[in-house]
Design an enzyme around this catalytic site. Structure first.
Site, PDB file in Angstrom:
ATOM      1  N   GLY A  14       0.756  -1.261  -0.063  1.00  0.00           N
ATOM      2  CA  GLY A  14       0.048  -0.192   0.085  1.00  0.00           C
ATOM      3  C   GLY A  14       1.025   1.336  -0.108  1.00  0.00           C
ATOM      4  O   GLY A  14       1.715   1.201   0.447  1.00  0.00           O
ATOM      5  N   ARG A  75       0.940  -4.839  -6.093  1.00  0.00           N
ATOM      6  CA  ARG A  75       0.819  -6.256  -5.400  1.00  0.00           C
ATOM      7  C   ARG A  75       1.042  -7.171  -6.509  1.00  0.00           C
ATOM      8  O   ARG A  75       0.313  -7.339  -7.234  1.00  0.00           O
ATOM      9  CB  ARG A  75      -0.507  -6.413  -4.668  1.00  0.00           C
ATOM     10  CG  ARG A  75      -0.615  -5.363  -3.715  1.00  0.00           C
ATOM     11  CD  ARG A  75      -1.703  -5.396  -2.685  1.00  0.00           C
ATOM     12  NE  ARG A  75      -2.264  -4.459  -1.971  1.00  0.00           N
ATOM     13  CZ  ARG A  75      -1.863  -3.735  -0.627  1.00  0.00           C
ATOM     14  NH1 ARG A  75      -0.820  -4.497  -0.154  1.00  0.00           N
ATOM     15  NH2 ARG A  75      -2.331  -2.895  -0.347  1.00  0.00           N
ATOM     16  N   ASP A 106       5.190  -5.444   5.957  1.00  0.00           N
ATOM     17  CA  ASP A 106       5.805  -6.715   6.171  1.00  0.00           C
ATOM     18  C   ASP A 106       5.794  -7.748   5.078  1.00  0.00           C
ATOM     19  O   ASP A 106       6.610  -8.519   4.835  1.00  0.00           O
ATOM     20  CB  ASP A 106       4.987  -7.575   7.420  1.00  0.00           C
ATOM     21  CG  ASP A 106       5.418  -7.210   8.661  1.00  0.00           C
ATOM     22  OD1 ASP A 106       6.516  -6.854   8.899  1.00  0.00           O
ATOM     23  OD2 ASP A 106       4.457  -7.497   9.466  1.00  0.00           O
ATOM     24  N   THR A 128       3.985   2.465   5.735  1.00  0.00           N
ATOM     25  CA  THR A 128       2.491   2.046   5.625  1.00  0.00           C
ATOM     26  C   THR A 128       1.924   2.739   6.601  1.00  0.00           C
ATOM     27  O   THR A 128       2.341   3.094   7.713  1.00  0.00           O
ATOM     28  CB  THR A 128       2.413   0.597   6.246  1.00  0.00           C
ATOM     29  OG1 THR A 128       0.985   0.223   6.373  1.00  0.00           O
ATOM     30  CG2 THR A 128       3.116   0.127   7.240  1.00  0.00           C
ATOM     31  N   ASP A 130      -0.400   1.973   8.494  1.00  0.00           N
ATOM     32  CA  ASP A 130      -1.104   1.280   9.584  1.00  0.00           C
ATOM     33  C   ASP A 130      -0.168   1.149  10.874  1.00  0.00           C
ATOM     34  O   ASP A 130      -0.823   0.913  11.833  1.00  0.00           O
ATOM     35  CB  ASP A 130      -1.415  -0.173   9.089  1.00  0.00           C
ATOM     36  CG  ASP A 130      -2.381  -0.080   7.792  1.00  0.00           C
ATOM     37  OD1 ASP A 130      -3.139   0.862   7.594  1.00  0.00           O
ATOM     38  OD2 ASP A 130      -2.151  -1.047   6.946  1.00  0.00           O
ATOM     39  N   ASP A 132       1.782  -1.395  11.420  1.00  0.00           N
ATOM     40  CA  ASP A 132       1.479  -2.544  11.845  1.00  0.00           C
ATOM     41  C   ASP A 132       2.834  -3.288  11.552  1.00  0.00           C
ATOM     42  O   ASP A 132       2.650  -4.761  11.475  1.00  0.00           O
ATOM     43  CB  ASP A 132       0.189  -3.162  11.354  1.00  0.00           C
ATOM     44  CG  ASP A 132       0.420  -3.152   9.712  1.00  0.00           C
ATOM     45  OD1 ASP A 132       1.426  -2.720   9.465  1.00  0.00           O
ATOM     46  OD2 ASP A 132      -0.210  -3.823   9.422  1.00  0.00           O
ATOM     47  N   ARG A 174      -5.766  -1.689   8.933  1.00  0.00           N
ATOM     48  CA  ARG A 174      -5.586  -3.115   8.861  1.00  0.00           C
ATOM     49  C   ARG A 174      -6.120  -3.884  10.388  1.00  0.00           C
ATOM     50  O   ARG A 174      -7.071  -3.569  10.842  1.00  0.00           O
ATOM     51  CB  ARG A 174      -4.436  -3.805   8.277  1.00  0.00           C
ATOM     52  CG  ARG A 174      -4.078  -3.450   6.897  1.00  0.00           C
ATOM     53  CD  ARG A 174      -3.984  -4.565   6.115  1.00  0.00           C
ATOM     54  NE  ARG A 174      -3.562  -4.452   4.749  1.00  0.00           N
ATOM     55  CZ  ARG A 174      -2.554  -4.901   4.089  1.00  0.00           C
ATOM     56  NH1 ARG A 174      -1.713  -5.880   5.089  1.00  0.00           N
ATOM     57  NH2 ARG A 174      -2.156  -4.781   2.932  1.00  0.00           N
TER      58      ARG A 174
HETATM   59  P1  ATP Z   1       0.965  -2.751   3.297  1.00  0.00           P
HETATM   60  O1  ATP Z   1       0.635  -3.646   4.714  1.00  0.00           O
HETATM   61  O2  ATP Z   1       1.000  -1.404   3.656  1.00  0.00           O
HETATM   62  O3  ATP Z   1       0.002  -2.976   2.193  1.00  0.00           O
HETATM   63  P2  ATP Z   1       2.741  -4.698   2.490  1.00  0.00           P
HETATM   64  O4  ATP Z   1       4.233  -4.705   2.210  1.00  0.00           O
HETATM   65  O5  ATP Z   1       2.531  -5.658   3.607  1.00  0.00           O
HETATM   66  O6  ATP Z   1       2.474  -3.280   2.841  1.00  0.00           O
HETATM   67  P3  ATP Z   1       1.722  -6.586   0.470  1.00  0.00           P
HETATM   68  O7  ATP Z   1       0.823  -6.413  -0.330  1.00  0.00           O
HETATM   69  O8  ATP Z   1       1.466  -7.895   1.742  1.00  0.00           O
HETATM   70  O9  ATP Z   1       2.190  -5.286   1.161  1.00  0.00           O
HETATM   71  O10 ATP Z   1       3.198  -7.150  -0.231  1.00  0.00           O
HETATM   72  C1  ATP Z   1       3.454  -6.365  -1.054  1.00  0.00           C
HETATM   73  C2  ATP Z   1       4.215  -7.413  -2.238  1.00  0.00           C
HETATM   74  O11 ATP Z   1       5.179  -8.029  -1.465  1.00  0.00           O
HETATM   75  C3  ATP Z   1       3.257  -8.526  -2.760  1.00  0.00           C
HETATM   76  O12 ATP Z   1       2.446  -8.079  -3.647  1.00  0.00           O
HETATM   77  C4  ATP Z   1       4.119  -9.735  -2.889  1.00  0.00           C
HETATM   78  O13 ATP Z   1       4.612  -9.602  -4.346  1.00  0.00           O
HETATM   79  C5  ATP Z   1       5.330  -9.691  -2.116  1.00  0.00           C
HETATM   80  N1  ATP Z   1       4.857 -10.433  -0.761  1.00  0.00           N
HETATM   81  C6  ATP Z   1       3.927 -10.214   0.063  1.00  0.00           C
HETATM   82  N2  ATP Z   1       3.992 -11.374   0.924  1.00  0.00           N
HETATM   83  C7  ATP Z   1       5.033 -12.314   0.540  1.00  0.00           C
HETATM   84  C8  ATP Z   1       5.343 -13.472   0.858  1.00  0.00           C
HETATM   85  N3  ATP Z   1       4.831 -14.170   1.949  1.00  0.00           N
HETATM   86  N4  ATP Z   1       6.650 -14.046   0.157  1.00  0.00           N
HETATM   87  C9  ATP Z   1       7.094 -13.250  -0.861  1.00  0.00           C
HETATM   88  N5  ATP Z   1       6.492 -12.020  -1.297  1.00  0.00           N
HETATM   89  C10 ATP Z   1       5.626 -11.533  -0.533  1.00  0.00           C
END
Ligand code: ATP
Length: 323
Positions: A14, A75, A106, A128, A130, A132, A174
């Site tokens: 995000g 994503r 994360d 982020t 959040d 979190d 979230r």
């Molecule tokens: P936010 O919580 O602000 O949305 P985030 O980094 O947690 O941020 P995610 O959509 O969970 O957002 O992850 C971003 C990208 O990271 C995903 O689209 C994917 O390509 C990669 N990703 C997420 N989870 C995994 C995982 N368990 N293993 C490998 N790659 C991952």
């Protein structure tokens, strides 16, 4: 001496206000230290497709005050597959990328960890709204999002007071209640409903509203965190039980945009520079964090294993002051 010559930066997951300030700091600090800096568009999706451009001092001009991310974010499902991961690694080789700076949450760090297991050097910056992420007390975008929510609360309060209404406001976060609890305290809410805490609608919401009315209150505010949800149903229940006209507002994506606050800009700038300095010091696979009020860094697997829970003192305070 560091062997790093070329670094790349991307934003993932995000978007959050302040990400641009972090990108700017990585680029400017990298160039200041004589590195070649590349920008990857659209997160891991762009990485595996080679959507990569050279960054200059000018390419990050005029962005420190802008929300969103100039590099855009995405994503990527493909990146989470073995084939996608290998494609991303091969692009890193093609573009001679010695280290990758990932600004995100994360999920993005899990992706970075997977890359590091294939030999990449990665640095994570927490971005982020959040707040979190387990390893850090602060994430870029959190302060701006809270100020956006508070501005909305103040506006809703004006109309709520004029009509002697109750407002139920659903805010982002979230599965974490950080935005909700802080904005509940700062906005003078009667009740704050958090995903981290069980709640009893009659005891925790209806009772303080009726109590307040009996003492002559003219308006009422209930904050519901996204992780609990159901603001519309809660509003209907309040109206039915109290006969006070109640309106639900789901703030939604407005919380993700806007001009970053000074706090977000400064912390993002510090973190971007810190990332470059870590790499120059020969550090590998670290996540930057604010810990006990100080900027520090953790090994990526350690960072991913860390958890944080809601601040119980803030929860207690919100209850005391809602009396
Ligand atoms: P936010 O919580 O602000 O949305 P985030 O980094 O947690 O941020 P995610 O959509 O969970 O957002 O992850 C971003 C990208 O990271 C995903 O689209 C994917 O390509 C990669 N990703 C997420 N989870 C995994 C995982 N368990 N293993 C490998 N790659 C991952």
């Amino acid at each position: 001496m560091s062997e790093i010559k070329t670094i790349a930066v991307l934003t993932s997951g995000g978007d959050a206000p302040g990400m641009n300030a972090a990108v700017r700091a990585v680029v400017r600090s990298g160039i200041y230290h004589g590195l070649n800096v590349l920008g990857v568009r659209k997160g891991y999706e762009g990485l595996l497709h080679g959507d990569i451009e050279k960054m200059t001092l000018r390419s990050v001009g005029d962005i420190i005050h802008r929300g969103g991310t100039i590099l855009q974010t995405a994503r990527s499902k493909e990146f989470t597959t073995q084939a996608g991961l290998e494609k991303a690694m091969s692009m890193m080789k093609i573009f001679n990328i010695d280290a990758l700076v990932v600004i995100g949450g994360d999920g993005s760090y899990r992706g970075a960890r997977d890359l590091s297991e294939l030999g990449a050097n990665v640095i994570g910056i927490p971005g982020t709204i959040d707040n979190d992420i387990g390893c850090t007390e602060y994430t870029i975008g959190y302060d701006t999002a809270m100020n956006t929510v508070l501005d909305a609360i103040d506006k809703i309060r004006d109309t709520s007071y004029s009509h002697e209404r109750c407002s139920v406001l659903e805010v982002m976060g979230r599965n974490a209640g950080w935005i909700a609890i802080n904005c509940g305290i700062a906005g003078g809410a009667e009740a704050v409903i958090l995903p981290e805490k069980n709640f009893d609608i009659d005891k925790d919401i209806i009772y303080p509203i009726i109590e307040g009315r009996n003492r002559g209150k003219k308006h009422y505010l209930v904050i519901v965190a996204e992780g609990v949800g159901g603001a519309v149903e809660i509003a209907e229940y309040i109206e039915k039980k109290t006969d006070i006209i109640t309106r639900a507002t789901i703030l939604g994506y407005i919380q993700r945009g806007g001009c970053p606050t000074i706090k977000d800009r400064v912390i993002a700038s510090q973190m971007g520079n810190y990332a470059v300095e870590l790499l120059l010091a020969g550090k590998k696979n670290r996540i930057i964090a604010v810990h006990n009020g100080k900027m520090t860094d953790f090994e990526i697997n350690e960072a991913l294993s860390m958890e944080k829970s809601i601040d119980e003192e803030l929860v207690r305070l919100s209850k005391i002051l809602a009396l």
